[in-house]
Design an enzyme around this catalytic site. Sequence first.
Site, short mmCIF file in Angstrom:
data_model
loop_
_atom_site.label_atom_id
_atom_site.label_comp_id
_atom_site.label_asym_id
_atom_site.label_seq_id
_atom_site.Cartn_x
_atom_site.Cartn_y
_atom_site.Cartn_z
N THR A 26 28.86 2.41 -16.23
CA THR A 26 28.23 2.79 -17.50
C THR A 26 28.88 2.04 -18.68
OG1 THR A 26 29.74 4.66 -17.61
CG2 THR A 26 27.52 5.11 -16.76
N THR A 78 26.86 1.46 -22.30
CA THR A 78 25.63 2.27 -22.42
C THR A 78 25.29 2.54 -23.89
OG1 THR A 78 26.96 4.24 -22.06
CG2 THR A 78 25.70 3.43 -20.18
N1 LIG Z 1 25.32 8.98 -16.29
C1 LIG Z 1 24.25 8.84 -17.10
N2 LIG Z 1 23.00 9.05 -16.63
C2 LIG Z 1 21.94 8.92 -17.44
N3 LIG Z 1 22.01 8.55 -18.73
C3 LIG Z 1 23.22 8.33 -19.26
C4 LIG Z 1 24.41 8.47 -18.48
N4 LIG Z 1 25.48 8.17 -19.26
C5 LIG Z 1 24.98 7.88 -20.48
N5 LIG Z 1 23.63 7.98 -20.48
C6 LIG Z 1 22.73 7.70 -21.62
O1 LIG Z 1 23.16 6.47 -22.18
C7 LIG Z 1 23.07 6.52 -23.61
C8 LIG Z 1 24.48 6.28 -24.18
O2 LIG Z 1 25.22 7.49 -24.05
P1 LIG Z 1 26.78 7.62 -24.00
O3 LIG Z 1 27.09 9.05 -24.32
O4 LIG Z 1 27.28 7.06 -22.72
O5 LIG Z 1 27.18 6.65 -25.17
P2 LIG Z 1 28.59 6.04 -25.52
O6 LIG Z 1 29.68 6.93 -25.06
O7 LIG Z 1 28.52 5.70 -26.96
O8 LIG Z 1 28.65 4.73 -24.68
P3 LIG Z 1 29.89 3.69 -24.65
O9 LIG Z 1 30.89 4.25 -23.74
O10 LIG Z 1 29.26 2.45 -24.19
O11 LIG Z 1 30.42 3.61 -26.06
C9 LIG Z 1 22.50 7.89 -23.96
O12 LIG Z 1 21.12 7.79 -24.13
C10 LIG Z 1 22.87 8.74 -22.74
O13 LIG Z 1 21.98 9.81 -22.57
#
Ligand SMILES: Nc1ncnc2c1ncn2[C@@H]1O[C@H](COP(=O)(O)OP(=O)(O)OP(=O)(O)O)[C@@H](O)[C@H]1O
Length: 290
Positions: free
Chosen positions: A228, A231
């Site tokens: 991930t 993401t």
């Molecule tokens: N395991 C997962 N399955 C499905 N969707 C996910 C998953 N992990 C994150 N998402 C989706 O990915 C997007 C980014 O969410 P997340 O909370 O991971 O962001 P983030 O922590 O800012 O990411 P990063 O770690 O890249 O900074 C959101 O729309 C979230 O719902």
Amino acid sequence: MKGEASETLMNQVTDANQNQNVPRALTIAGSDSGGGAGIQADIKTFQELDVFGMSAITAVTAQNTLGVHGVYPLTVDAVVQQIDAIGGDLGLDALKTGMLFSAEIIRAVADRISHFGWRQVVVDPVMVAKGGAKLLQSEAVEAITSSLLPLARIVTPNIPEAEVLTGLQINSMTDIREAARHLMDFGPSMVVIKGGHAAEDQEEVVDLVYDGRSFTEFAHTRIHTVHTHGTGCTFSSAITAGLAKGMSAEESIKMARTYIQFAIEDSLGIGGGHGPTNHWAYRRRLEIVR
Ligand SMILES: Nc1ncnc2c1ncn2[C@@H]1O[C@H](COP(=O)(O)OP(=O)(O)OP(=O)(O)O)[C@@H](O)[C@H]1O
Ligand SMILES: Cc1ncc(CO)c(N)n1
């Protein structure tokens, strides 16, 4: 060919290729050498969504799927010059901010956004990388809330970022709604609190959208994977691409949610740690459906 003749041909070529209506998006963010997050994820996402991508790099990171091994911020002048080069020539339809690193860079970015009158602004308040490395100095948090959030069309914190920005502890959906209300007070038009960091054992990931009047929940099946990396960057750049194409904020968020779901489902599994998502999965799947 020399002189006048070649100039005429150049002009013809230029004119024939004029396409001032192509959607353009800018990312103001850090570089991820590993290619899964930051500027690299943003530009890939813009490209996959038929949007012309441009970048203003705030910091260079030496990074791979195992972690962040070095952070090298650029000077404020270097960041401002990149933004001004774009604002003074190419123009843009939407922009996003990602890793901004310092209060000085944040304030300078906010100043240039105001100067050019850019309204379609997505603020992804990046603070730490997945492995825990700091991508924002602690003293810079206040600059985000006071300088940048008032200019944001959409702000997209994850749960830990929403906690830091609001000072609230988030343990439930009720807390997430409270944090969203709090974030609205800083001045953005819309808040999206991403649910990726909620309990791993839940079957769904819920992103909460708040426009100051009503709450909308986007629930998707949680994909149980370590791949991930990036993401958040990918999600916010897909929203930015939607805005650049003239989609509404709601439509852009919905499209971005599908984009990131496919990107995680088809993640690449390269590298020895948190692998990158698959930026071409969305296009590939749409091509199959067509
Ligand atoms: N395991 C997962 N399955 C499905 N969707 C996910 C998953 N992990 C994150 N998402 C989706 O990915 C997007 C980014 O969410 P997340 O909370 O991971 O962001 P983030 O922590 O800012 O990411 P990063 O770690 O890249 O900074 C959101 O729309 C979230 O719902
Ligand atoms: C450069 C950069 N921006 C953002 C993130 C957050 O995913 C990261 N890991 N690296």
